[in-house]
Write an enzyme that holds these catalytic residues in place. Structure first.
Site, PDB file in Angstrom:
ATOM      1  N   LYS A 150       0.819  -1.212   0.000  1.00  0.00           N
ATOM      2  CA  LYS A 150       0.000   0.000   0.000  1.00  0.00           C
ATOM      3  C   LYS A 150       0.854   1.264   0.000  1.00  0.00           C
ATOM      4  O   LYS A 150       0.356   2.359  -0.284  1.00  0.00           O
ATOM      5  CB  LYS A 150      -0.968   0.007   1.187  1.00  0.00           C
ATOM      6  CG  LYS A 150      -0.345   0.085   2.552  1.00  0.00           C
ATOM      7  CD  LYS A 150      -1.402   0.016   3.639  1.00  0.00           C
ATOM      8  CE  LYS A 150      -0.802   0.092   5.033  1.00  0.00           C
ATOM      9  NZ  LYS A 150      -0.111   1.368   5.308  1.00  0.00           N
ATOM     10  N   ASP A 151       2.159   1.132   0.294  1.00  0.00           N
ATOM     11  CA  ASP A 151       3.075   2.280   0.263  1.00  0.00           C
ATOM     12  C   ASP A 151       3.730   2.466  -1.102  1.00  0.00           C
ATOM     13  O   ASP A 151       4.393   3.481  -1.345  1.00  0.00           O
ATOM     14  CB  ASP A 151       4.190   2.109   1.300  1.00  0.00           C
ATOM     15  CG  ASP A 151       3.670   2.138   2.729  1.00  0.00           C
ATOM     16  OD1 ASP A 151       2.620   2.770   2.959  1.00  0.00           O
ATOM     17  OD2 ASP A 151       4.317   1.537   3.608  1.00  0.00           O
ATOM     18  N   ARG A 198      -8.378   7.993   3.920  1.00  0.00           N
ATOM     19  CA  ARG A 198      -9.364   6.957   3.563  1.00  0.00           C
ATOM     20  C   ARG A 198     -10.203   6.600   4.770  1.00  0.00           C
ATOM     21  O   ARG A 198     -11.454   6.526   4.689  1.00  0.00           O
ATOM     22  CB  ARG A 198      -8.637   5.709   3.044  1.00  0.00           C
ATOM     23  CG  ARG A 198      -9.538   4.488   2.870  1.00  0.00           C
ATOM     24  CD  ARG A 198      -8.735   3.235   2.590  1.00  0.00           C
ATOM     25  NE  ARG A 198      -7.870   2.862   3.698  1.00  0.00           N
ATOM     26  CZ  ARG A 198      -8.239   2.125   4.741  1.00  0.00           C
ATOM     27  NH1 ARG A 198      -9.494   1.695   4.841  1.00  0.00           N
ATOM     28  NH2 ARG A 198      -7.381   1.815   5.698  1.00  0.00           N
ATOM     29  N   ARG A 199      -9.555   6.366   5.907  1.00  0.00           N
ATOM     30  CA  ARG A 199     -10.305   6.042   7.124  1.00  0.00           C
ATOM     31  C   ARG A 199     -11.111   7.239   7.607  1.00  0.00           C
ATOM     32  O   ARG A 199     -12.273   7.108   8.002  1.00  0.00           O
ATOM     33  CB  ARG A 199      -9.342   5.557   8.214  1.00  0.00           C
ATOM     34  CG  ARG A 199      -8.706   4.206   7.911  1.00  0.00           C
ATOM     35  CD  ARG A 199      -7.790   3.762   9.042  1.00  0.00           C
ATOM     36  NE  ARG A 199      -7.201   2.450   8.757  1.00  0.00           N
ATOM     37  CZ  ARG A 199      -5.900   2.197   8.764  1.00  0.00           C
ATOM     38  NH1 ARG A 199      -5.026   3.168   9.024  1.00  0.00           N
ATOM     39  NH2 ARG A 199      -5.445   0.983   8.502  1.00  0.00           N
ATOM     40  N   ARG A 217       0.355   9.932  13.760  1.00  0.00           N
ATOM     41  CA  ARG A 217       1.336   9.131  13.037  1.00  0.00           C
ATOM     42  C   ARG A 217       2.284   8.411  13.979  1.00  0.00           C
ATOM     43  O   ARG A 217       2.260   8.599  15.183  1.00  0.00           O
ATOM     44  CB  ARG A 217       2.118  10.022  12.060  1.00  0.00           C
ATOM     45  CG  ARG A 217       1.246  10.600  10.948  1.00  0.00           C
ATOM     46  CD  ARG A 217       2.096  11.280   9.908  1.00  0.00           C
ATOM     47  NE  ARG A 217       3.134  10.380   9.425  1.00  0.00           N
ATOM     48  CZ  ARG A 217       4.300  10.802   8.951  1.00  0.00           C
ATOM     49  NH1 ARG A 217       4.578  12.094   8.915  1.00  0.00           N
ATOM     50  NH2 ARG A 217       5.191   9.927   8.517  1.00  0.00           N
ATOM     51  N   ARG A 223       1.360   4.604  18.245  1.00  0.00           N
ATOM     52  CA  ARG A 223      -0.064   4.970  18.203  1.00  0.00           C
ATOM     53  C   ARG A 223      -0.829   4.374  19.386  1.00  0.00           C
ATOM     54  O   ARG A 223      -1.706   5.020  19.963  1.00  0.00           O
ATOM     55  CB  ARG A 223      -0.677   4.526  16.878  1.00  0.00           C
ATOM     56  CG  ARG A 223      -0.108   5.270  15.682  1.00  0.00           C
ATOM     57  CD  ARG A 223      -0.835   4.931  14.407  1.00  0.00           C
ATOM     58  NE  ARG A 223       0.074   4.779  13.291  1.00  0.00           N
ATOM     59  CZ  ARG A 223      -0.297   4.614  12.047  1.00  0.00           C
ATOM     60  NH1 ARG A 223      -1.583   4.561  11.740  1.00  0.00           N
ATOM     61  NH2 ARG A 223       0.590   4.481  11.077  1.00  0.00           N
ATOM     62  N   CYS A 310      -1.889  11.249  -1.796  1.00  0.00           N
ATOM     63  CA  CYS A 310      -2.171  11.179  -0.359  1.00  0.00           C
ATOM     64  C   CYS A 310      -3.278  12.135   0.049  1.00  0.00           C
ATOM     65  O   CYS A 310      -3.759  12.092   1.176  1.00  0.00           O
ATOM     66  CB  CYS A 310      -0.890  11.486   0.436  1.00  0.00           C
ATOM     67  SG  CYS A 310       0.323  10.157   0.405  1.00  0.00           S
TER      68      CYS A 310
END
Length: 376
Positions: A150-151, A198-199, A217, A223, A310
């Site tokens: 995904k990166d 997205r979230r 982040r 986190r 992004c």
């Protein structure tokens, strides 16, 4: 060539080290070095000790250089877990790679690791977590690069290929909170921490009374610490990462895919090599999981068509159904969640068909979104 400070193994070896030298070989860390206990030694003995220490360090460097495969990776616990998974699969599949020191893990710090004070969307650019690793690969400092798919940008740097995806982990997102059982259980005004637009967009679309802290982040451990300190009331993390870190005990609940469509290629590991390196390509071909590779290709075709950045909330997920067909679901949204556009496709689980499905789904959502939607 990559800078020595960015690599775990330094090429500048001193003949009189003042501190231990660190080498990452086959997933272990070894230290060599020495200190003088007292100045009462005879000069001859001091010289002998320096020579022995220098030889020991040089021998370690020789061993590192003799590694058959140097794996490049970020240094976070999750990235290292993925590199170790790759190493273990290579060792299990090839006897020559099971020898001690045959595989070396090289840690490389990326732009995304260095800049933690800003949201990813504000840093801008693509390849925030891959650029420096790709450069090390092109320069010959490493032989293969292990990425979270995904990166990885939808384009690959020249001179590189990505021929291998490992079997995909669970693609769903996990809800984690000290005070609530789900997003629906959070009181109005509660702050949810996530660095993912997205979230954020999908949370606010379903629960507009909640607030989202975007600059949430750091690695998984960071986190969770912030959550425990009360910086936010809840957070969402990829279940795949928690599973790979053996940290699923932290999960409060798992969000259904229909409630939180995952990021493109979430849960997938990709391994790249130089396009001229047939030996590495052969090793990687032996690890490739074709079902995962095709699903990821479909999702990335969707993302590429949308030319997502992004700053654009985009989600996409392809899977094989019980009949062996491909089911694809795609989504684009405004960052505030006020507009969410969805589409789906079904077709044969074959590369050309799945690429076509991803592209067609992307074109449909571009048409629905209209001018200016992706320029916000």
């Amino acid at each position: 060539m990559g800078t020595p400070s960015s690599l775990c193994t330094s090429q500048a070896l001193m003949s009189r080290p003042s501190r231990p030298a660190i080498f990452c070989t086959s997933g272990s860390v070894s230290f060599t070095g020495f200190s003088l206990k007292t100045q009462a030694f005879f000069r001859k003995k001091q010289t002998l000790r320096f020579v022995k220490a220098s030889v020991a360090v040089e021998q370690q460097a020789q061993e590192a250089k003799l590694a058959l495969i140097r794996i490049g990776t970020r240094g976070s616990p999750l990235a290292l877990a993925q590199a170790h998974e790759t190493r273990d699969k290579l060792m299990a599949s090839h006897a020559e790679l099971a020898e001690d020191g045959a595989i070396q893990i090289v840690i490389i710090k990326t732009t995304g690791d260095k800049i933690l004070s800003q949201p990813l969307a504000d840093i801008g650019g693509k390849g925030l977590f891959t650029k420096e690793i790709d450069e090390a690969l092109i320069n010959g400092d490493i032989d293969i690069a292990v990425h979270s798919m995904k990166d990885v940008p939808t384009y690959l740097p020249e001179m590189t290929i990505l021929p291998c995806n490992l079997p995909r982990e669970d693609v769903r997102d996990a809800f984690i909170s000290m005070s609530a059982t789900s997003l629906a259980d959070l009181p109005a005004g509660s702050i949810v921490g996530t660095a993912s637009l997205r979230r954020k967009s999908q949370i606010l679309h379903r629960f507009p009374s909640l607030s989202v802290e975007e600059n949430f982040r750091g690695n998984v451990q960071t986190r969770l610490r912030k959550l425990n300190e009360g910086v936010v009331k809840a957070t969402l993390l990829a279940l795949a990462g928690l599973k790979r870190l053996n940290m699923t005990e932290n999960v409060t609940s798992i969000l259904p895919i229909d409630d939180m469509l995952p990021a493109v290629a979430q849960g997938a590991i990709g391994i790249a090599c130089r396009d001229s390196d047939d030996k590495m390509a052969s090793y990687l071909a032996s690890l490739n999981h074709e079902e995962t590779r095709l699903a990821v290709a479909c999702e990335r075709a969707f993302l590429e068509t949308l030319d997502g950045s992004c700053r654009t909330p985009i989600a996409g997920y392809a899977r094989r159904d019980e009949n062996g067909d491909c089911i694809f679901k795609g989504l684009v949204a405004s960052p505030d969640g006020t507009r969410v556009l969805k589409t789906s496709r079904k077709g044969p689980y074959a590369f050309d068909d799945m690429i076509a499905m991803g592209k067609d789904a992307g074109k449909e959502l571009l048409s629905q979104a209209g001018p200016g939607f992706f320029d916000r």
